[in-house]
Every structure is written in C-alpha cells, then in structure tokens.
Design a protein around this motif. Structure first.
Motif, PDB file in Angstrom:
ATOM      1  N   LEU A  86     -26.523   8.392 -38.451  1.00 60.58           N
ATOM      2  CA  LEU A  86     -25.565   9.217 -37.715  1.00 60.58           C
ATOM      3  C   LEU A  86     -24.220   9.239 -38.433  1.00 60.58           C
ATOM      4  CD1 LEU A  86     -26.348   7.994 -34.063  1.00 60.58           C
ATOM      5  CD2 LEU A  86     -27.159  10.085 -35.180  1.00 60.58           C
ATOM      6  N   THR A  87     -23.835   8.090 -38.979  1.00 61.86           N
ATOM      7  CA  THR A  87     -22.581   8.000 -39.713  1.00 61.86           C
ATOM      8  C   THR A  87     -22.615   8.845 -40.973  1.00 61.86           C
ATOM      9  OG1 THR A  87     -22.269   5.741 -38.873  1.00 61.86           O
ATOM     10  CG2 THR A  87     -20.924   6.417 -40.763  1.00 61.86           C
ATOM     11  N   LEU A  88     -23.733   8.801 -41.697  1.00 63.01           N
ATOM     12  CA  LEU A  88     -23.854   9.604 -42.916  1.00 63.01           C
ATOM     13  C   LEU A  88     -23.742  11.088 -42.610  1.00 63.01           C
ATOM     14  CD1 LEU A  88     -26.778   7.744 -44.746  1.00 63.01           C
ATOM     15  CD2 LEU A  88     -24.311   7.508 -45.127  1.00 63.01           C
ATOM     16  N   ARG A  89     -24.305  11.526 -41.490  1.00 60.68           N
ATOM     17  CA  ARG A  89     -24.213  12.941 -41.123  1.00 60.68           C
ATOM     18  C   ARG A  89     -22.785  13.302 -40.732  1.00 60.68           C
ATOM     19  NH1 ARG A  89     -29.353  11.514 -38.348  1.00 60.68           N
ATOM     20  NH2 ARG A  89     -31.043  12.263 -39.680  1.00 60.68           N
ATOM     21  N   LEU A  90     -22.079  12.373 -40.076  1.00 59.90           N
ATOM     22  CA  LEU A  90     -20.671  12.630 -39.762  1.00 59.90           C
ATOM     23  C   LEU A  90     -19.862  12.813 -41.038  1.00 59.90           C
ATOM     24  CD1 LEU A  90     -19.820  10.083 -36.898  1.00 59.90           C
ATOM     25  CD2 LEU A  90     -20.073  12.561 -36.704  1.00 59.90           C
ATOM     26  N   ILE A  91     -20.115  11.964 -42.028  1.00 60.80           N
ATOM     27  CA  ILE A  91     -19.399  12.054 -43.301  1.00 60.80           C
ATOM     28  C   ILE A  91     -19.663  13.401 -43.971  1.00 60.80           C
ATOM     29  CG2 ILE A  91     -19.245  11.093 -45.631  1.00 60.80           C
ATOM     30  CD1 ILE A  91     -19.871   8.343 -44.355  1.00 60.80           C
ATOM     31  N   ASP A  92     -20.930  13.829 -43.959  1.00 61.95           N
ATOM     32  CA  ASP A  92     -21.285  15.110 -44.571  1.00 61.95           C
ATOM     33  C   ASP A  92     -20.575  16.278 -43.903  1.00 61.95           C
ATOM     34  OD1 ASP A  92     -22.910  14.005 -46.485  1.00 61.95           O
ATOM     35  OD2 ASP A  92     -24.777  14.311 -45.360  1.00 61.95           O
ATOM     36  N   GLY A  93     -20.291  16.151 -42.603  1.00 68.22           N
ATOM     37  CA  GLY A  93     -19.716  17.268 -41.861  1.00 68.22           C
ATOM     38  C   GLY A  93     -18.210  17.262 -41.756  1.00 68.22           C
ATOM     39  N   SER A  94     -17.543  16.273 -42.351  1.00 70.45           N
ATOM     40  CA  SER A  94     -16.093  16.167 -42.195  1.00 70.45           C
ATOM     41  C   SER A  94     -15.432  15.861 -43.533  1.00 70.45           C
ATOM     42  CB  SER A  94     -15.739  15.060 -41.191  1.00 70.45           C
ATOM     43  OG  SER A  94     -14.360  14.750 -41.251  1.00 70.45           O
ATOM     44  N   PRO A  95     -14.661  16.794 -44.092  1.00 71.70           N
ATOM     45  CA  PRO A  95     -13.932  16.508 -45.336  1.00 71.70           C
ATOM     46  C   PRO A  95     -12.996  15.305 -45.202  1.00 71.70           C
ATOM     47  CG  PRO A  95     -13.940  18.868 -44.890  1.00 71.70           C
ATOM     48  CD  PRO A  95     -14.506  18.197 -43.663  1.00 71.70           C
ATOM     49  N   ALA A  96     -12.347  15.173 -44.046  1.00 70.68           N
ATOM     50  CA  ALA A  96     -11.420  14.056 -43.850  1.00 70.68           C
ATOM     51  C   ALA A  96     -12.164  12.729 -43.880  1.00 70.68           C
ATOM     52  CB  ALA A  96     -10.675  14.219 -42.528  1.00 70.68           C
ATOM     53  N   VAL A 154     -13.269   3.520 -37.075  1.00 70.48           N
ATOM     54  CA  VAL A 154     -14.354   3.273 -36.127  1.00 70.48           C
ATOM     55  C   VAL A 154     -15.570   4.129 -36.448  1.00 70.48           C
ATOM     56  CG1 VAL A 154     -13.581   4.979 -34.395  1.00 70.48           C
ATOM     57  CG2 VAL A 154     -14.924   3.003 -33.678  1.00 70.48           C
ATOM     58  N   ALA A 155     -15.347   5.340 -36.960  1.00 70.04           N
ATOM     59  CA  ALA A 155     -16.474   6.204 -37.309  1.00 70.04           C
ATOM     60  C   ALA A 155     -17.288   5.628 -38.463  1.00 70.04           C
ATOM     61  CB  ALA A 155     -15.973   7.605 -37.673  1.00 70.04           C
ATOM     62  N   LEU A 156     -16.634   4.886 -39.345  1.00 66.59           N
ATOM     63  CA  LEU A 156     -17.304   4.333 -40.526  1.00 66.59           C
ATOM     64  C   LEU A 156     -17.730   2.883 -40.336  1.00 66.59           C
ATOM     65  CD1 LEU A 156     -15.080   5.778 -43.402  1.00 66.59           C
ATOM     66  CD2 LEU A 156     -17.352   6.543 -42.692  1.00 66.59           C
ATOM     67  N   THR A 157     -17.818   2.428 -39.095  1.00 65.56           N
ATOM     68  CA  THR A 157     -18.173   1.038 -38.835  1.00 65.56           C
ATOM     69  C   THR A 157     -19.462   0.630 -39.548  1.00 65.56           C
ATOM     70  OG1 THR A 157     -17.085   1.026 -36.676  1.00 65.56           O
ATOM     71  CG2 THR A 157     -18.762  -0.643 -37.050  1.00 65.56           C
ATOM     72  N   ALA A 158     -20.503   1.445 -39.456  1.00 64.99           N
ATOM     73  CA  ALA A 158     -21.792   1.081 -40.053  1.00 64.99           C
ATOM     74  C   ALA A 158     -21.686   0.964 -41.570  1.00 64.99           C
ATOM     75  CB  ALA A 158     -22.856   2.098 -39.667  1.00 64.99           C
ATOM     76  N   ASP A 176     -15.109  12.199 -45.178  1.00 66.36           N
ATOM     77  CA  ASP A 176     -15.682  12.031 -46.509  1.00 66.36           C
ATOM     78  C   ASP A 176     -14.646  11.426 -47.461  1.00 66.36           C
ATOM     79  OD1 ASP A 176     -17.789  12.460 -48.538  1.00 66.36           O
ATOM     80  OD2 ASP A 176     -16.418  13.959 -49.332  1.00 66.36           O
ATOM     81  N   GLY A 177     -13.415  11.907 -47.388  1.00 67.68           N
ATOM     82  CA  GLY A 177     -12.362  11.350 -48.226  1.00 67.68           C
ATOM     83  C   GLY A 177     -12.091   9.895 -47.906  1.00 67.68           C
ATOM     84  N   HIS A 178     -12.097   9.559 -46.617  1.00 60.78           N
ATOM     85  CA  HIS A 178     -11.889   8.170 -46.202  1.00 60.78           C
ATOM     86  C   HIS A 178     -13.022   7.294 -46.727  1.00 60.78           C
ATOM     87  CE1 HIS A 178      -9.720   5.406 -43.456  1.00 60.78           C
ATOM     88  NE2 HIS A 178     -10.899   4.820 -43.319  1.00 60.78           N
ATOM     89  N   SER A 179     -14.248   7.805 -46.668  1.00 66.37           N
ATOM     90  CA  SER A 179     -15.409   7.061 -47.158  1.00 66.37           C
ATOM     91  C   SER A 179     -15.331   6.835 -48.662  1.00 66.37           C
ATOM     92  CB  SER A 179     -16.694   7.821 -46.800  1.00 66.37           C
ATOM     93  OG  SER A 179     -17.830   7.188 -47.341  1.00 66.37           O
ATOM     94  N   LEU A 180     -14.902   7.862 -49.396  1.00 67.94           N
ATOM     95  CA  LEU A 180     -14.780   7.727 -50.849  1.00 67.94           C
ATOM     96  C   LEU A 180     -13.715   6.698 -51.228  1.00 67.94           C
ATOM     97  CD1 LEU A 180     -15.056  11.470 -51.946  1.00 67.94           C
ATOM     98  CD2 LEU A 180     -16.746   9.654 -52.314  1.00 67.94           C
ATOM     99  N   ARG A 181     -12.615   6.670 -50.471  1.00 73.29           N
ATOM    100  CA  ARG A 181     -11.582   5.674 -50.743  1.00 73.29           C
ATOM    101  C   ARG A 181     -12.110   4.263 -50.503  1.00 73.29           C
ATOM    102  NH1 ARG A 181      -8.318   9.547 -48.272  1.00 73.29           N
ATOM    103  NH2 ARG A 181      -8.333   8.442 -46.273  1.00 73.29           N
ATOM    104  N   HIS A 182     -12.865   4.110 -49.419  1.00 76.40           N
ATOM    105  CA  HIS A 182     -13.438   2.792 -49.139  1.00 76.40           C
ATOM    106  C   HIS A 182     -14.423   2.382 -50.223  1.00 76.40           C
ATOM    107  CE1 HIS A 182     -16.305  -0.026 -47.140  1.00 76.40           C
ATOM    108  NE2 HIS A 182     -15.166  -0.588 -46.826  1.00 76.40           N
ATOM    109  N   CYS A 183     -15.227   3.322 -50.694  1.00 70.88           N
ATOM    110  CA  CYS A 183     -16.178   3.033 -51.766  1.00 70.88           C
ATOM    111  C   CYS A 183     -15.446   2.592 -53.028  1.00 70.88           C
ATOM    112  CB  CYS A 183     -17.043   4.258 -52.040  1.00 70.88           C
ATOM    113  SG  CYS A 183     -18.351   3.968 -53.261  1.00 70.88           S
ATOM    114  N   ALA A 184     -14.335   3.256 -53.342  1.00 75.24           N
ATOM    115  CA  ALA A 184     -13.554   2.884 -54.518  1.00 75.24           C
ATOM    116  C   ALA A 184     -12.987   1.472 -54.368  1.00 75.24           C
ATOM    117  CB  ALA A 184     -12.429   3.889 -54.737  1.00 75.24           C
ATOM    118  N   GLU A 185     -12.568   1.121 -53.158  1.00 75.82           N
ATOM    119  CA  GLU A 185     -12.062  -0.224 -52.915  1.00 75.82           C
ATOM    120  C   GLU A 185     -13.160  -1.269 -53.095  1.00 75.82           C
ATOM    121  OE1 GLU A 185     -10.554   0.354 -48.983  1.00 75.82           O
ATOM    122  OE2 GLU A 185      -8.501   0.690 -49.662  1.00 75.82           O
ATOM    123  N   ILE A 186     -14.362  -0.944 -52.622  1.00 74.70           N
ATOM    124  CA  ILE A 186     -15.494  -1.856 -52.780  1.00 74.70           C
ATOM    125  C   ILE A 186     -15.810  -2.057 -54.258  1.00 74.70           C
ATOM    126  CG2 ILE A 186     -17.987  -2.102 -52.439  1.00 74.70           C
ATOM    127  CD1 ILE A 186     -16.468  -2.773 -49.951  1.00 74.70           C
TER     128      ILE A 186
END
Length: 215
Positions: A126-136, A76-80, A138-148
C-alpha cells in the motif's frame, strides 16, 4: 544531508518484544493505529489531497500526540519503508563482514524480509502505491533512500578504497536491484515471492553490466 541518527526510529516489534509498561504499550498502539490508518486513508483519498487533520480525526488523536510520534504526514505514510531500512541497518551491523560485499548486502536484506511480520507485508505494498501516486511522497522517499545509502557507506567505510567510489557504486547497484525486484513484485505482492525476485535481480547484475550493443 542529515545523518540517520537524527531521524526517528520506527520500531518493528515482534510478539516476544512487546513493551512491558502500560505507557509504552499505549504509545506503540497509537503509532500502529496512525501508520495503519494512514496508508488506508491516503489510499482511499490520495496522499496529496488528504490533509493531516483528516488522519487525526479518523484515529481520534491530537496534533500534539501525532507530532510526538511522527515528524510529518510524509513520515507516517512511509512508516513501512522506514521500518524496513531500520531493520536492515540493524541486520547489517550484526552480519559478519566476510566474502563479497554484494552477497553481504543481499543476505542482510533476505534476513530483514524474514523478520517482517504479516502487518508489515500488508502495509508495504500500500505504501509503494502511495509513493507511485504522489510526487511529494516520492521525493520524500528518494531523500530517505539517499540518507540510507550514505549511512551504509559511513558504516562500511573501512571496506572501501581511499575515495569510497567502489563501495558507493556497489550500494547503488544493490538499491537498483532492490527496486527492480519491487517492480516485479507489484501488483500481486505475494510475501513469499519477494526474496526470490531479489535474488534473481541481484544475480542478473553482472550480466547487465556486460550488455553491449550489436556492432
């Protein structure tokens, strides 16, 4: 790695595409309320330090309702972010594949940005700032990027050589250009500036590859 077909589709709905049924409209409103509240609440309290129950209490929904709409707190945090890439893949599928693929990738993202609404442009920074502030996160975002990236490679496999190396490299270069554009876009985040920044970073790639150290 799972294919994107296994991931929940996060719709970006324009006014002309609003669901006609009451049940569908109610579900969309719940999803939007969860996504909007998540970036606000996590931004106030920190993603890692805010339990999922705090979000559910704020939106007044049950855990069962939440998990009918999202797979996890990270989801839900990465919806955008996921909305962006869902639309990008749709645009890429409908784009005529002619000329340099680098231009195809760029044009598809520019079209995608044109399709995003004001609510998305509010939540995305707001989502990008959340990613910058959370290692967890950020890791979830990187996995999604790899899937894309894997999904783009799969869909355009016919445009690559026997091992697909050139295509994979080109996708990596495009994603790197996108990230550089986002770095320059933050912190002001003016919606009209992002396309121009992306054009500039993509056009700088050739020059960057020619950089050399002084003799």
């Amino acid at each position: 790695m799972r294919s994107l077909g296994a991931l929940a589709k996060l719709p970006t709905v324009t006014p002309s595409e609003q669901p006609v049924g009451l049940r569908e409209r109610k579900k969309l409103r719940t999803r939007q309320a969860l996504a909007d509240t998540a970036v606000t609440l996590f931004g106030e309290r920190g993603f890692d330090g805010t339990p999922l129950d705090a979000l559910l209490e704020r939106v007044e929904v049950s855990r069962r309702t939440f998990f009918r709409n999202f797979r996890s707190k990270e989801d839900v945090a990465l919806t955008a972010v996921k909305q962006l890439w869902d639309v990008y893949l749709d645009v890429l599928d409908s784009t005529e594949k002619s000329g340099p693929l680098a231009d195809v990738f760029l044009d598809a993202m520019l079209t995608t940005l044109e399709r995003m609404d004001e609510d998305w442009y509010r939540r995305f920074p707001l989502t990008l700032r959340l990613i910058d502030g959370s290692p967890a996160l950020d890791g979830h975002s990187l996995r999604h990027c790899a899937e894309i990236q894997a999904e783009i490679t799969r869909r355009l496999g016919g445009h690559s050589g026997p091992d697909g190396l050139e295509l994979r490299l080109l996708i990596e270069f495009f994603v790197a250009s996108w990230r550089c554009a986002l770095d320059e876009w933050l912190p002001e985040c003016a919606p009209g500036e992002l396309p121009a920044l992306l054009r500039r970073t993509c056009s700088s790639m050739s020059a960057a590859l020619d950089l050399s150290l002084p003799a």
